[in-house]
Design an enzyme around this catalytic site. Structure first.
Site, PDB file in Angstrom:
ATOM      1  N   ASN A   9     118.029  67.088   5.114  1.00 41.09           N
ATOM      2  CA  ASN A   9     116.758  67.780   5.318  1.00 41.09           C
ATOM      3  C   ASN A   9     116.129  67.173   6.564  1.00 41.09           C
ATOM      4  O   ASN A   9     115.615  66.064   6.513  1.00 41.09           O
ATOM      5  CB  ASN A   9     115.861  67.566   4.085  1.00 41.09           C
ATOM      6  N   TRP A  10     116.227  67.915   7.656  1.00 40.31           N
ATOM      7  CA  TRP A  10     115.735  67.370   8.930  1.00 40.31           C
ATOM      8  C   TRP A  10     114.220  67.418   9.051  1.00 40.31           C
ATOM      9  O   TRP A  10     113.663  66.894  10.012  1.00 40.31           O
ATOM     10  CB  TRP A  10     116.367  68.142  10.095  1.00 40.31           C
ATOM     11  N   LYS A  11     113.547  68.098   8.143  1.00 37.61           N
ATOM     12  CA  LYS A  11     112.085  68.246   8.216  1.00 37.61           C
ATOM     13  C   LYS A  11     111.712  68.747   9.614  1.00 37.61           C
ATOM     14  O   LYS A  11     112.399  69.607  10.153  1.00 37.61           O
ATOM     15  CB  LYS A  11     111.414  66.931   7.839  1.00 37.61           C
ATOM     16  N   HIS A  94     109.882  72.041  -1.758  1.00 42.94           N
ATOM     17  CA  HIS A  94     109.860  70.604  -1.434  1.00 42.94           C
ATOM     18  C   HIS A  94     108.456  70.059  -1.679  1.00 42.94           C
ATOM     19  O   HIS A  94     107.461  70.759  -1.460  1.00 42.94           O
ATOM     20  CB  HIS A  94     110.273  70.406   0.032  1.00 42.94           C
ATOM     21  N   GLU A  96     106.637  68.186  -0.004  1.00 48.02           N
ATOM     22  CA  GLU A  96     105.746  68.246   1.162  1.00 48.02           C
ATOM     23  C   GLU A  96     105.116  69.634   1.286  1.00 48.02           C
ATOM     24  O   GLU A  96     103.970  69.775   1.711  1.00 48.02           O
ATOM     25  CB  GLU A  96     106.517  67.855   2.436  1.00 48.02           C
ATOM     26  N   GLU A 166     113.611  64.817  -6.842  1.00 49.09           N
ATOM     27  CA  GLU A 166     113.064  63.945  -5.803  1.00 49.09           C
ATOM     28  C   GLU A 166     111.744  63.338  -6.272  1.00 49.09           C
ATOM     29  O   GLU A 166     110.688  63.989  -6.162  1.00 49.09           O
ATOM     30  CB  GLU A 166     112.810  64.737  -4.522  1.00 49.09           C
ATOM     31  N   GLY A 172     110.757  59.126   1.776  1.00 48.26           N
ATOM     32  CA  GLY A 172     110.335  58.562   3.065  1.00 48.26           C
ATOM     33  C   GLY A 172     109.668  57.207   2.962  1.00 48.26           C
ATOM     34  O   GLY A 172     109.057  56.737   3.918  1.00 48.26           O
ATOM     35  N   SER A 212     114.836  58.478  -0.146  1.00 48.56           N
ATOM     36  CA  SER A 212     115.334  57.244   0.483  1.00 48.56           C
ATOM     37  C   SER A 212     116.807  56.965   0.191  1.00 48.56           C
ATOM     38  O   SER A 212     117.200  55.812   0.001  1.00 48.56           O
ATOM     39  CB  SER A 212     114.451  56.050   0.100  1.00 48.56           C
ATOM     40  N   GLY A 233     116.703  62.922   3.660  1.00 45.73           N
ATOM     41  CA  GLY A 233     115.789  63.175   4.773  1.00 45.73           C
ATOM     42  C   GLY A 233     116.108  62.281   5.956  1.00 45.73           C
ATOM     43  O   GLY A 233     117.022  62.559   6.741  1.00 45.73           O
ATOM     44  N   GLY A 234     115.382  61.178   6.070  1.00 43.53           N
ATOM     45  CA  GLY A 234     115.483  60.280   7.227  1.00 43.53           C
ATOM     46  C   GLY A 234     116.909  59.932   7.632  1.00 43.53           C
ATOM     47  O   GLY A 234     117.253  59.977   8.822  1.00 43.53           O
TER      48      GLY A 234
HETATM   49  P1  PGA Z   1     113.977  60.783   2.552  1.00 43.21           P
HETATM   50  O1  PGA Z   1     113.537  62.312   2.297  1.00 43.21           O
HETATM   51  O2  PGA Z   1     115.460  60.708   2.383  1.00 43.21           O
HETATM   52  O3  PGA Z   1     113.531  60.513   3.972  1.00 43.21           O
HETATM   53  O4  PGA Z   1     113.250  59.948   1.551  1.00 43.21           O
HETATM   54  C1  PGA Z   1     114.145  63.070   1.279  1.00 43.21           C
HETATM   55  C2  PGA Z   1     113.524  64.449   1.237  1.00 43.21           C
HETATM   56  O5  PGA Z   1     112.331  64.592   1.485  1.00 43.21           O
HETATM   57  O6  PGA Z   1     114.221  65.436   0.938  1.00 43.21           O
END
Ligand code: PGA
Length: 250
Positions: A9-11, A94, A96, A166, A172, A212, A233-234
Site C-alpha cells: 500500500n503505497w499510500k 482503510h 486512514e 490492521e 505506521g 508495521s 505500507g512503509g
Molecule cells: P504500515 O502501513 O505497514 O506502514 O504500518 C500498513 C497499512 O496502512 O496498510
C-alpha cells in the site's frame, strides 16, 4: 491450503517516475515467488505501474473507489474507470480513509458491492484503535465491521474478498501486533465469516495482517495458522525491503 497474498500500500508516496524506477528493480526480485504479489498505487501511478509490470507476476491495485457509476463528483474515480484500465484490486475501508474521510461501514459496503460488479477484488481493512484494544473490545469491533461491511454479499463474493486485519495503533508506528495477537484476531474474523457464510467460505477466505510489517517480522507473522499474508505500507516503498517480505519463505 490457502495461498499467501502479499500486498503493498503505497499510500500517497511515489510519483509516476518513482514508479518506473521501483519496478525496474523490483520485478526481477520477486519473479520466482509462489506468493501472490499486489501493489496498490496512487491513481496517478496506475498507467506507469501497469506498463512497468506487463508480463510479470505482479498485480496492480488502487487504494479507494467511488461506488457510483458516474456523476458530478469532483476528484473521485469510479469502479468502472478502474475496471476499464485493467486494475483488478482495490483497498477499501482503510483506517486512514475511515478517519480522515469519515467513511462509514455503510459506505464501505456500497463500495465493496460496486467493486464486485466491476470484477475488482476488494482488500477490506478492519481493525481496532488502541483505546478499543485497551477496553477489551477488539473482537467486538472487528466482527461488527465484518458484519456491516460485507452485508448482502453472496457466499461466492464473500469468498473472494481479501480481508486485512490492521490494528490502527500498529499502522505506521513501528509497533507490530505480536504474532499471537494478530493470529487471534484473524481467527475471530474467520469464525465470524463462518457464522455468516459457512465453513467452506471461512476456510478459503484470505485474511492478511497489516501494521508495521517489515522484512524482520514477515516470516513470523505469515507462518501463523490464520494469517494468509500481509498488507504492507512503509516497507513496500523500497524494492529490496518489499521483495524480502514477498520472499519471506525463501
Ligand atoms: P504500515 O502501513 O505497514 O506502514 O504500518 C500498513 C497499512 O496502512 O496498510
Amino acid at each position: 491450503m490457502r495461498k499467501k497474498v502479499i500486498a503493498g500500500n503505497w499510500k500517497m508516496y511515489h510519483s509516476p517516475n518513482d514508479t518506473k524506477e521501483f519496478f525496474k528493480e523490483f520485478n526481477d526480485l520477486v519473479k520466482d515467488t509462489q506468493n501472490e504479489v499486489v501493489i496498490c498505487v496512487p491513481y496517478i501511478d496506475v498507467a506507469s505501474a501497469l506498463d512497468a509490470t506487463q508480463g510479470t507476476n505482479i498485480k496492480i491495485g488502487v487504494q479507494n473507489l467511488n461506488h457510483q457509476k458516474d456523476g458530478a463528483l469532483t476528484g473521485d474515480v469510479s469502479c468502472k474507470m478502474v475496471e476499464d484500465i485493467g486494475v483488478k484490486y482495490s483497498i477499501i475501508g482503510h483506517s486512514e480513509r475511515r478517519q480522515y474521510h469519515h467513511e462509514t461501514d455503510d459506505y464501505i459496503n456500497l463500495k465493496i458491492k460496486s467493486a464486485f460488479e466491476h470484477h475488482i477484488i476488494p482488500i477490506l481493512c478492519v481493525g481496532e484503535s488502541l483505546l478499543e484494544r485497551e477496553k477489551g473490545i477488539t473482537k467486538y469491533k472487528i466482527c461488527s465491521q465484518i458484519v456491516l461491511d460485507l452485508d448482502g454479499l453472496t457466499p461466492e463474493q464473500a469468498k473472494n474478498v481479501i480481508i486485512a486485519y490492521e490494528p490502527i495503533w500498529a499502522i505506521g508506528t513501528g509497533r507490530t501486533a505480536s504474532s499471537e495477537d494478530a493470529n487471534q484476531a484473524c481467527k475471530w474474523i474467520r469464525e465470524e465469516i463462518g457464522k455468516l457464510y459457512g465453513e467452506e467460505v471461512a476456510n478459503e477466505i484470505i485474511i492478511q495482517y497489516g501494521g508495521s510489517v517489515k522484512p524482520a517480522n514477515a516470516k513470523e507473522l505469515f507462518t501463523m495458522s490464520d494469517i494468509d499474508g500481509g498488507l504492507v505500507g512503509g516497507a513496500s516503498l523500497k524494492p529490496q525491503d518489499f521483495a524480502q517480505i514477498v520472499n519471506y519463505d525463501k
